[in-house]
Design a protein around this motif. Sequence first.
Motif, PDB file in Angstrom:
ATOM      1  N   GLU A 164      -2.155  -4.036  13.539  1.00  0.00           N
ATOM      2  CA  GLU A 164      -1.797  -3.189  12.397  1.00  0.00           C
ATOM      3  C   GLU A 164      -2.584  -3.614  11.155  1.00  0.00           C
ATOM      4  OE1 GLU A 164       2.019  -1.975   9.588  1.00  0.00           O
ATOM      5  OE2 GLU A 164       2.332  -3.326  11.270  1.00  0.00           O
ATOM      6  N   LYS A 167      -6.192  -2.529  11.412  1.00  0.00           N
ATOM      7  CA  LYS A 167      -6.307  -1.081  11.185  1.00  0.00           C
ATOM      8  C   LYS A 167      -6.268  -0.767   9.689  1.00  0.00           C
ATOM      9  CE  LYS A 167      -4.316   0.406  15.546  1.00  0.00           C
ATOM     10  NZ  LYS A 167      -3.110   0.885  16.223  1.00  0.00           N
ATOM     11  N   ILE A 168      -5.402  -1.447   8.961  1.00  0.00           N
ATOM     12  CA  ILE A 168      -5.305  -1.234   7.511  1.00  0.00           C
ATOM     13  C   ILE A 168      -6.619  -1.612   6.837  1.00  0.00           C
ATOM     14  CG2 ILE A 168      -4.165  -1.987   5.382  1.00  0.00           C
ATOM     15  CD1 ILE A 168      -1.592  -2.376   7.112  1.00  0.00           C
ATOM     16  N   THR A 180      -5.370   5.039   2.415  1.00  0.00           N
ATOM     17  CA  THR A 180      -4.848   3.973   3.289  1.00  0.00           C
ATOM     18  C   THR A 180      -3.426   3.620   2.914  1.00  0.00           C
ATOM     19  OG1 THR A 180      -7.086   3.141   3.648  1.00  0.00           O
ATOM     20  CG2 THR A 180      -5.266   1.643   4.174  1.00  0.00           C
ATOM     21  N   PHE A 184      -0.236   3.834   5.537  1.00  0.00           N
ATOM     22  CA  PHE A 184       0.376   2.617   6.076  1.00  0.00           C
ATOM     23  C   PHE A 184       1.568   2.063   5.295  1.00  0.00           C
ATOM     24  CE2 PHE A 184      -3.826   2.655   8.011  1.00  0.00           C
ATOM     25  CZ  PHE A 184      -3.527   2.335   9.324  1.00  0.00           C
TER      26      PHE A 184
END
Length: 185
Positions: A164, A167-168, A180, A184
């Motif tokens: 995670e 991905k951020i 973003t 998120f």
Amino acid sequence: MNKFLITGLGNPGCLYEKTRHNFGFFILDQIAKKNLIFFIKKKLGFISEFTFSGKKIFLLKPSTFINNSGLSVKYWMIKKKVLLKNVLIISDDIYLNFGKFRLRGKGGNGGHNGLKSIEKEIGTSNYARLRFGIKNFSNKRIDSYVLENWKREEINSLFTKLDEGIKIIFSFVENGLQKTMNLFN
């Protein structure tokens, strides 16, 4: 070509390698491993670079110890000519629940000495930061808690959370801060 400086906060040396305070180093090491790149010891830090989606990414692990991270961040921003809007700082956060990420474009340092140092050196608190929760549910002092090694149960969860976080980071590079955060947070 757009340039990005992704800085993970931590303390250099094997003594600190598995501590909670070194989350920033840990996640950058995982990115390097996945992309088959290596860090090279340079002035004020360990640096690695690669291209992603047509953008140059510099991964930085300051060698200045957390309390002086700002010296390294400022030096590499100038040296690589990275705009402030393309800087992302990754740190642990004692006030967030374990495993929770929070991305912000500005804000306070929450008592984190690395963030204090960065604010002092670059002259603003308006920079992107990705915090990872390591909340202390014990009665230990903060300084000793953050310098303890991860517990076994934390390590098991940590690896599931890494994807995670990565991905951020890549979304920040590809889509920018605001999009973003919308995706998120």
